[in-house]
Enzyme design. Structure first.
Site, PDB file in Angstrom:
ATOM      1  N   GLY A   1       0.438  -0.810   0.252  1.00 16.50           N
ATOM      2  CA  GLY A   1       0.635  -0.772   1.703  1.00 16.50           C
ATOM      3  C   GLY A   1       2.001  -1.478   2.161  1.00 16.50           C
ATOM      4  N   GLY A   2       2.435  -2.184   1.344  1.00 22.89           N
ATOM      5  CA  GLY A   2       3.656  -2.989   1.343  1.00 22.89           C
ATOM      6  C   GLY A   2       4.280  -3.313   0.340  1.00 22.89           C
ATOM      7  N   GLY A   3       4.359  -2.440  -0.778  1.00 19.89           N
ATOM      8  CA  GLY A   3       4.911  -2.883  -1.929  1.00 19.89           C
ATOM      9  C   GLY A   3       3.812  -3.537  -3.063  1.00 19.89           C
ATOM     10  CB  SER A   4       0.184  -4.079  -2.650  1.00 16.01           C
ATOM     11  OG  SER A   4       0.381  -4.648  -1.365  1.00 16.01           O
TER      12      SER A   4
ATOM     13  CE  LYS B   1      -4.857  -4.424  -4.158  1.00 13.82           C
ATOM     14  NZ  LYS B   1      -3.730  -4.212  -3.626  1.00 13.82           N
TER      15      LYS B   1
ATOM     16  CB  SER C   1      -1.975  -7.157  -2.254  1.00 14.30           C
ATOM     17  OG  SER C   1      -2.120  -5.798  -2.150  1.00 14.30           O
TER      18      SER C   1
END
Length: 623
Positions: free
Chosen positions: A301-304, A204, A280
């Protein structure tokens, strides 16, 4: 002063009074030029502040953060009570060589049978696994160099397609061939570095992989943050012989759940090109799902990791906070984000996870002798309270560990999905676990889910804003996409008092989850509340802000980030439109091995439903 809400201490909360409430963000859905105009208004000092304050009030931010008395002390990073060691596992040495850990992981897998793996008598779709590639290289059926040539041809074909499907934001064919030639030579000499030698992996674009720049899918980050060496996790994979194909596309700076990116183009879902991959880690998930890579590294960090894994039909692991070294990523100072693997199978995920696990020696996370909180300390020894381990899937002993496994399900929350296909498919998978492995479904209640979402957005917002402060001060904000700028406008509105309140909520919510884990071993949910959303044509050039969709995509994933819990998404089927559905398993702190074992069982029970993506490249073809 108005009516103030007062919360009772978390340990005194009466769960019988908890009622589940469906929540939606009350904000406009905007794309294209309309989004651009709206963001410019938000960035206007007076009227922008009024609009943001109004939206925060509509979505109860002020009620939770400023008009609520929260009795708990703040928790500024995840802290856990002592955990019981997992059953049926094999310990791995986090300070050892990554290739040795990979060898241990390989011995934990079922024996490889090339005859059954290559025959495919059922004619059902099956991804090639890392063991398949290794066997093909060893048997001289194909070489890493030949696979690299096929990969380069596939990327050229993808770049020529309309509409564009930009999977990589940094790609160097010569560098790829150089790695492949070196791997081919090692196989010819009979000295591969590990089973990961010659395996193609995407990184990534917010994780350093030298000599590629790390742009975070922006147009400017690489100019202010040059890459001089690999991230720690990348260097560990390199020691195992992995071939890095380049930097995978992502949602700009990781601040979005769709994968939309006007800077480099929006990655499209391999199962439906008119739909998002999820973000993301959009590029990593699409690379794996389309067969171009056996695995990829993403950040979560939030389901990425879990969101795009679910939407693209692959497996994604969010590790415990502190399990993997974050050095060399653009988000290495945060408390909600981790680096983790994505792969087409649980077996492959285990091999990559074994290679990258382990924090840096100076920042090992352990429990102090009192066992009452986590400390970041430098330690010289090798003992930790909860050492990394892997499930032993190589024998019938693995089945014994299922005997009394308790799966916690909050039914009202579980069923709060956009399409009933999602909850039905996930329910089917759970029923198979009960029938075939004797697992027990236990009804649970998870209180204060809205508070958890609020605490998460404040935490990740403050950490993102802090990391970007120098660049924002230098005027880089105007170079960002409109949806990123909209998010940053919200983040700027949070005060120091809001941040402290969010951390008080973090401690409350941690208490609730630790109490739940006294009754169950794993919490089960759908990974996302909806399958892959459509890409509006108006969003391609200037972006999109759709927090209603984000709410559905993030509905079930926040405990993993705010509380640092391990979680994994595993495919369980498809909706009526043929779009993938993922089941999420959330574990106790440090409980990756139990999640991998359970995910492997789910995968085995659901493998017959596997469908070949519309966009798929067979790099190991033998005819």
């Amino acid at each position: 002063m108005g009516k103030r809400r007062v919360l009772v201490p978390a340990e005194e909360l009466d769960l019988s009074t908890v009622k589940y409430e469906h929540e939606e963000y009350k904000v406009p859905h905007l794309t294209g030029y309309t989004l651009g105009i709206f963001v410019k208004i938000l960035e206007t000092p007076l009227i922008g502040n009024l609009i943001i304050n109004y939206m925060k009030k509509q979505n109860k931010f002020d009620e939770l953060l400023q008009n609520t008395t929260i009795p708990e002390t703040p928790m500024f990073k995840p802290e856990y009570p002592p955990q019981e060691l997992e059953n049926g596992v094999v310990d791995v040495e986090e300070d050892g060589k990554p290739e040795e850990r990979v060898e241990i992981a390989l011995k934990c897998l079922p024996p490889y049978d090339p005859a059954s793996c290559w025959a495919n008598e059922t004619n059902s779709f099956r991804y090639w696994k890392i063991c398949d590639y290794h066997y093909a290289y060893r048997s001289k059926i194909v070489t890493p160099s030949i696979v690299a040539e096929r990969f380069i041809s596939a990327i050229e074909e993808i770049h020529s397609k309309m509409p564009p499907t930009p999977l990589l934001v940094s790609f160097d064919a010569d560098e790829l061939m150089k790695q492949a030639v070196a791997s081919t030579r090692r196989f010819e000499e009979g000295n591969p570095l590990s089973i990961l030698d010659g395996i193609f992996v995407a990184i990534k674009d917010d994780i350093d992989c030298f000599p590629h720049p790390s742009k975070g899918a922006t147009t400017w980050l690489h100019e202010v943050r040059p890459v001089e060496k690999d991230a720690i996790c990348v260097s560990r994979l390199r020691k195992c012989g992995v071939i890095f194909v380049g930097k995978a596309n992502m949602h700009e700076l990781g601040l979005g759940t769709s994968g939309n990116n006007p800077n480099h183009g929006t990655t499209r879902n391999p199962h439906a090109p008119n739909r998002y991959t999820g973000g993301s880690s959009s590029g990593p998930a699409a690379m794996v799902a389309s067969g171009l890579c056996s695995a990829a590294l993403g950040t979560d960090g939030g389901g990425s990791i879990r969101i795009p894994s679910s939407l693209c039909g692959v497996v994604g692991l969010k590790t415990s906070y502190g399990r993997v070294d974050m050095e060399g990523s653009t988000c290495d100072a945060g408390t909600v984000e981790i680096i983790g693997p994505l792969a087409s199978s649980v077996e492959d995920l285990m091999l990559v996870y074994a290679a990258i696990l382990g924090p840096s020696p100076a920042k090992k996370i352990t429990l102090n002798p009192r066992g009452d909180r986590l400390l970041l300390v430098a330690i010289s020894g090798h003992d930790t309270v909860s050492p990394p381990c892997l499930p032993d899937l190589s024998s019938s002993n693995s089945l014994i560990a299922f005997g009394s496994l308790r799966l916690g399900k909050y039914t009202d929350w579980f069923n709060d999905v956009y399409s009933i296909d999602i909850s039905n498919k996930c329910e089917d998978a759970l029923n198979l676990l009960v029938k075939d492995h004797g697992c027990e479904i236990v009804e649970i209640v998870i209180p204060e889910l809205r508070e958890m979402a609020t605490a998460h957005v404040v935490s990740i917002g403050a950490e993102s804003l802090s990391a970007l402060s120098p660049e924002l001060a230098d005027g880089c904000g105007s170079k960002m996409t409109y949806d990123t700028r909209a998010n940053l406008a919200l983040f700027r509105s949070f005060s120091a008092a809001d941040y402290v309140a969010a951390q008080r909520l973090r401690r409350r919510i941690m208490h609730h989850h630790m109490e739940i884990f006294k009754k169950v071993d794993v919490i089960v949910t759908p990974t996302t509340g909806m399958t892959a959303p459509k890409i509006p044509s108006s969003a391609l050039k200037l972006g999109e802000s759709n927090l209603q969709v984000s709410g559905y995509l993030m509905r079930f994933i926040l405990a993993g980030n705010l509380l640092g819990l391990p979680a994994i998404s595993v495919p369980v089927g498809y909706d009526k439109e043929g779009l993938p559905i993922g089941l999420q398993l959330i574990g106790r702190p440090w409980g990756e091995a139990s999640l991998l074992r359970l995910a492997s069982a789910v995968e085995e029970l659901c493998w017959k439903s596997k469908k070949k993506p519309v966009s798929f490249y067979d790099l190991l073809k033998t005819n």
